[in-house]
Scaffold this motif. Structure first.
Motif, PDB file in Angstrom:
ATOM      1  N   ASP A  22      99.689   9.176  44.335  1.00 47.57           N
ATOM      2  CA  ASP A  22      99.687   8.880  42.891  1.00 47.57           C
ATOM      3  C   ASP A  22     100.124  10.111  42.096  1.00 47.57           C
ATOM      4  OD1 ASP A  22      97.312  10.123  43.648  1.00 47.57           O
ATOM      5  OD2 ASP A  22      95.995   8.775  42.538  1.00 47.57           O
ATOM      6  N   GLY A  23      99.768  11.303  42.598  1.00 44.89           N
ATOM      7  CA  GLY A  23     100.251  12.515  41.934  1.00 44.89           C
ATOM      8  C   GLY A  23     101.757  12.630  42.070  1.00 44.89           C
TER       9      GLY A  23
ATOM     10  N   ASN B  68      99.127   5.446  47.223  1.00 47.95           N
ATOM     11  CA  ASN B  68      97.764   5.799  47.600  1.00 47.95           C
ATOM     12  C   ASN B  68      97.075   6.407  46.377  1.00 47.95           C
ATOM     13  OD1 ASN B  68      95.451   6.855  48.700  1.00 47.95           O
ATOM     14  ND2 ASN B  68      96.496   8.402  49.948  1.00 47.95           N
TER      15      ASN B  68
ATOM     16  N   ASN C 297      94.375   7.746  45.093  1.00 50.51           N
ATOM     17  CA  ASN C 297      93.068   8.390  45.279  1.00 50.51           C
ATOM     18  C   ASN C 297      92.673   9.130  44.006  1.00 50.51           C
ATOM     19  OD1 ASN C 297      94.655  10.700  45.393  1.00 50.51           O
ATOM     20  ND2 ASN C 297      94.614  10.784  47.620  1.00 50.51           N
TER      21      ASN C 297
ATOM     22  N   GLN D  52      93.570  11.623  42.626  1.00 50.84           N
ATOM     23  CA  GLN D  52      93.633  13.083  42.598  1.00 50.84           C
ATOM     24  C   GLN D  52      94.971  13.585  43.112  1.00 50.84           C
ATOM     25  OE1 GLN D  52      89.330  13.215  44.485  1.00 50.84           O
ATOM     26  NE2 GLN D  52      90.099  15.281  44.177  1.00 50.84           N
ATOM     27  N   ARG D  53      95.322  14.753  42.621  1.00 52.45           N
ATOM     28  CA  ARG D  53      96.463  15.469  43.175  1.00 52.45           C
ATOM     29  C   ARG D  53      95.913  16.750  43.773  1.00 52.45           C
ATOM     30  NH1 ARG D  53      98.786  15.650  37.101  1.00 52.45           N
ATOM     31  NH2 ARG D  53      97.179  16.976  36.216  1.00 52.45           N
TER      32      ARG D  53
ATOM     33  N   VAL E 182      94.643  13.043  38.688  1.00 53.96           N
ATOM     34  CA  VAL E 182      96.018  12.793  38.232  1.00 53.96           C
ATOM     35  C   VAL E 182      96.011  12.459  36.738  1.00 53.96           C
ATOM     36  CG1 VAL E 182      98.090  11.395  38.598  1.00 53.96           C
ATOM     37  CG2 VAL E 182      96.662  12.016  40.540  1.00 53.96           C
TER      38      VAL E 182
ATOM     39  N   LYS F 111      89.983  10.293  47.753  1.00 60.32           N
ATOM     40  CA  LYS F 111      90.530  11.455  48.453  1.00 60.32           C
ATOM     41  C   LYS F 111      89.415  12.042  49.325  1.00 60.32           C
ATOM     42  CE  LYS F 111      93.897  15.007  47.842  1.00 60.32           C
ATOM     43  NZ  LYS F 111      95.176  15.207  47.175  1.00 60.32           N
TER      44      LYS F 111
HETATM   45 MG   LIG Z   1      96.544  11.538  45.013  1.00 63.24          MG
END
Ligand SMILES: [Mg+2]
Ligand SMILES: Cc1ncc(C[n+]2csc(CCOP(=O)(O)OP(=O)(O)O)c2C)c(N)n1
Length: 889
Positions: free
Chosen positions: A232-233, A260, A262, A264-265, A270, A394
């Motif tokens: 997603d990031g 995906n 999650n 987060q990056r 994100v 994540k």
């Molecule tokens: Mg991510």
């Protein structure tokens, strides 16, 4: 429920409720389709009343596929979960081991932990292997989830424990790459994804190229698909989203993205203050994709069923991703207190559940059933590409140190307590001692796990990823048959761009090679004089041509056709390069040798899309990149952002790129022929970058015996002898500036009584490479007879050398270290600007007069001439010695 009070947003809540209940009643009684129909009628009516300002481009925060529509998972879920747990562990053990043993190696655990179920649903049920050589699916894997792919290949018996133990140790022996690199694991990885954004755009153009090949009759229609699992990031990269509309416009239903999500990056959330899933849904919907959200696992189904007033959906809508992350990082008690307790309806909804039950509620991306249904719907969907937005955590399963933590991405050293709780959570068959040793788990061949996994892959056509490397060779016409006009040019005027297009046009007419050529442009075909190709070979368009072109009937008519051969990409160098990659790797992906020519403004190549070219090199692309309108002074009237002086320097850094800057049509023909044979017949994993320019000048013939030296990068073009020379030197020039060098040699002879050899340097980078090889070999073999490079053979001795090109000085300087003679490089360092060619060459000090000055200076420094002669020359040529250097202006 009592009617709520009017608010600013809702003046009549009673009336609102009646509308909503009416809609609900219709859906209950007559089904969803009827509900959708009524809404579409309302929407139309609203448009006519001019009250529809905007509609939300996303749906509620729940699964797109309802429980009733959900395809049934056909496999053994418990067994698949056991296999996934083993893979999770082995992937984690690989990374943690690498870092315990060699602290510097890095690696990622949390990304695969979030993607494991996504990968496994794909591997067990959807990703098709190469049943018949070249008909497998192409799968783009999240790069830093590579350990999971290796872990699976180990259970499949394709990678040894020894290899797993050498994750990220590639230098000596059989280590495994950090990320997918076909260059380093040529039998395994098909496509490189390590640089974020390149996977998504390449995936789209690969799917599109499959259609191109089908429509052109080069491969039969098939059920082949392209799947891409991305982060997603990663979707923030411009390349990730830059070609979404193309995929929808061309109805690429052979393409599925799984994002995906999650949340987060690397550094953090994100969209901490927003919802990335909703944002992506709006983006993809707007771009014309079919969107499937997989947000909640099966254990939420019962809650949704009882939530008749949609309290859950309201609460979800109000929860930011930053908050979801915090909820994800905490236990059932925290979730109870900070989510369910916030709303009386929600509190009631989970009143029967224990804190452990609440803690166990899964996100959709970790639920095999939900994922299976989404993949299955994506595969069945027609007329659009599909994106599956899978909500995950994540670091799923990593507990307090890694699950939904800000630092999850970097977490690679886990303590024993964490490892033990990981084992307990996934019920892994590991003793404490094995945990401490980070032992890999390898169930025996006859175990249920291995048998299942093998059976699934057998059913799907074999293991994957697996890269094919060969395709039958294609015959080429003899050089003379298609390049006579260039080889025996005999003084005819033309530009090298014109010559390139003519060579291409001639090759396109060849029965065997012609259909295998893939010409690609990014809205510059007319600039390069290629408009004749529009009609001759047609512009590829899956829908043919639905209009009468304005210039119908003209010889150069803009003809679009379903079997068109030319890829006219529009103004997207990234897209055009991605198309080129698809064609340049067709020998591997499709077992089909193709010869792609992507012709572009040279400034918008290595500078603009250099990283895509680097990835192309990684995946062993074979083809031609033609940098047209090249050079900083040759592209006269344009300006600072169009004039390229650097592409050759960058090209020289790409190991399998052979770069040339020919001056004449004959040289170009020889290079092109050599390249075409290395690709179509010799199977070399190389690609060619050739610069051509649009300056018209008289083209000399090229004698056949010089061909080999043209390829080596240097040949003597002429010798200009002064009767009783005051000195002698060697002048080198490449590309358009060779003509200034030739003119300078004449001036040196007539005005200064100096003799010159004139050398055409078709490639400073190839010369330097070979010279470096030879120097290295000599260094490492001190007791053997030293070898001599082509460069040293040509330029042996102490005669001073002056080299000039239309590129920065660093380009000719590539050869400086390998010469024993005094070396002067002239180049075009600095910002370009618009003016005539002559003025620009004077400005950048690469014109004939400045070359003469450099030559006299070199001779004076060596005592062959008086220094006063240089001053005389400056005066004679009217050169203002006090002007600041061009690169400072
Ligand atoms: Mg991510
Ligand atoms: C062009 C580029 N920039 C930065 C990176 C470094 N990088 C690797 S993974 C990552 C974070 C990825 O986040 P996301 O796409 O959400 O994947 P996740 O690990 O969360 O699944 C970053 C910044 C990279 N690989 N490529």
């Amino acid at each position: 429920m009592p009617a709520p009070a009017p608010t600013a947003a809702d003046a009549d809540p009673e009336e609102t409720r009646e509308w909503l209940e009416a809609l609900e009643a219709v859906v209950k009684q007559h089904g969803k389709a009827r509900g959708v129909y009524l809404l579409s009628q309302l929407e139309e009516q609203a448009r006519q009343l001019d009250i529809l300002t905007h509609a939300l481009p996303y749906s509620s925060y729940r699964n797109t596929i309802s429980l009733e529509q959900q395809a049934v998972h056909p496999g053994d879920i418990a067994l698949e979960e056991r296999i996934t747990a083993i893979l999770r562990w082995n992937a984690l053990a690989m990374v943690v081991r690498a870092n315990e043993a060699y602290g510097e190696l890095g690696g990622h655990v949390a990304s695969y932990a979030s993607a494991a179920e996504i990968f496994e649903v794909g591997f067990n049920h959807f990703f098709r292997g190469d049943r018949e050589g070249h008909d497998g699916d192409l799968v783009f894997f999240q790069p830093h989830s590579a350990p999971g792919v290796y872990a699976r290949a180990h259970l499949e018996g394709r990678l040894s424990e020894q290899q797993l133990a050498h994750f990220r140790r590639e230098v000596d022996g059989h280590g495994l790459c950090s990320y997918p690199h076909p260059w380093l694991m040529p039998e395994f990885w098909q496509v490189p994804t390590g640089s974020m954004g390149i996977g998504p755009i390449n995936a789209i153009y690969q799917a599109r190229f499959m259609r191109y090949l089908e429509h052109r009759g080069l491969v039969p229609a098939s059920a082949r698909r392209v799947w891409g699992v991305f982060g997603d990031g990663e979707m923030d990269e411009p390349e990730s989203i830059g070609a979404l509309t193309l995929a929808a416009r061309e109805q690429l239903d052979n393409l599925t993205f799984i994002i995906n999500c999650n949340l987060q990056r690397l550094d953090g959330p994100v969209r901490g203050n927003g919802q990335i899933i909703q944002e992506l849904e709006g983006l993809f919907t707007g771009a014309g994709w079919n969107v499937i959200k997989v947000l909640w696992g099966s254990d939420w189904d019962a809650l949704f069923a009882r939530d008749t007033h949609h309290a859950l959906l309201r609460r979800f809508a109000e929860t930011t991703d930053g908050q979801y992350q915090t909820l994800g990082a905490n236990d059932g008690a925290y979730n109870q207190a900070h989510f369910f307790q916030l709303d009386p309806e929600l509190r009631a909804l989970v009143a029967h559940m224990s804190l452990a039950d609440i803690d166990a509620l899964k996100r959709g991306g970790h639920d095999m059933r939900k994922l299976y249904a989404a993949f299955s719907a994506a595969r069945a969907h027609r007329g659009q590409p599909t994106v599956i937005l899978a909500k995950t955590k994540k670091g799923y399963g990593m507990g307090g140190t890694g699950e939904s933590r800000m630092t999850s991405h970097q977490q690679k050293k886990l303590d024993v307590a964490t490892l033990r709780s990981f084992r307990d959570r996934f019920a892994l068959p590991l003793t404490d001692a094995q945990i401490a040793d980070l032992s890999f788990i390898k169930p025996p061949e006859d175990s249920a796990e291995v048998r299942y996994l093998r059976a699934r892959r057998a059913e799907l056509g074999g293991y994957l990823p697996a890269r094919g490397a060969e395709a039958p060779a294609i015959a080429l016409p003899p050089l003379q048959n298609y390049a006579g006009f260039a080889l025996q040019a005999d003084g005819k005027e033309m530009s090298t761009t014109m010559a390139a297009v003519r060579l291409l046009t001639n090759l396109l007419r060849d029965k065997s090679l012609g259909p295998r050529i893939v010409p690609i442009v990014a809205d510059e075909a007319r600039t390069f004089g290629m408009a004749n190709l529009f009609r001759q070979i047609g512009i590829y368009s899956p829908s043919g041509q639905l209009y009468e072109p304005e210039d119908a009937g003209s010889l150069l008519s803009y003809r679009e056709a379903r079997d068109g051969q030319l890829l006219e990409e529009g103004i997207t160098e990234a897209g055009a390069l991605s198309s080129w990659v698809a064609a340049a790797t067709a020998y591997s992906v499709h077992g089909l040798r193709l010869l792609p020519f992507y012709i572009f403004y040279s400034m918008f190549g290595f500078q603009r899309v250099g990283d895509l070219i680097w990835a192309a090199a990684d995946q062993r692309s074979r083809g031609f990149l033609i940098g047209a309108t090249a050079g900083k002074t040759t592209l006269g009237g344009e300006g600072l952002q169009h004039q390229d002086g650097s592409s050759h320097v960058v090209a020289a850094t790409v190991p399998n790129c052979r770069a040339y800057d020919p001056a004449f049509a004959g040289e170009l023909a020889v290079i092109l022929d050599h390249g075409a044979r290395s690709i179509m017949q010799r199977s070399e994993d190389v690609f060619y970058y050739i610069t051509v320019s649009n300056e018209n000048y008289a083209q000399p013939s090229l004698s056949a015996e010089l061909a080999a030296q043209v390829i080596q990068g240097l040949y003597r073009y002429a010798q200009v002898i002064a009767p009783q020379p005051a000195g002698a030197l060697r002048l080198l020039g490449s590309g358009a500036i060779l003509r200034e060098v030739i003119a300078a040699a004449a001036l040196l002879q007539s005005d200064w009584n100096v003799s010159c050899e004139v050398w055409s340097a078709t490639s400073f980078s190839e010369l330097a490479r070979e010279a470096a090889q030879v120097a290295r070999w000599n260094r490492l073999h001190p007791s053997l007879e030293p070898k001599v490079s082509h460069l040293q053979q040509c330029l042996a001795g102490a005669t001073p050398v002056v080299a000039a090109s239309d590129y920065v000085r660093a380009y000719p300087q590539l050869i400086a270290a390998y010469l024993s003679a005094d070396f002067t490089a002239l180049g075009t360092d600095g910002f370009g600007r618009s003016d005539t060619r002559a003025s620009l060459r004077r400005f950048f000090e690469v014109d004939r007069k400045h070359i003469v000055i450099a030559a006299l200076d070199a001779l004076a420094r060596h005592g062959a001439l008086e220094r006063s002669l240089v001053a005389s020359a400056l005066a004679r040529y009217g050169i203002d010695a006090e002007l600041p250097a061009p690169w400072t202006r």
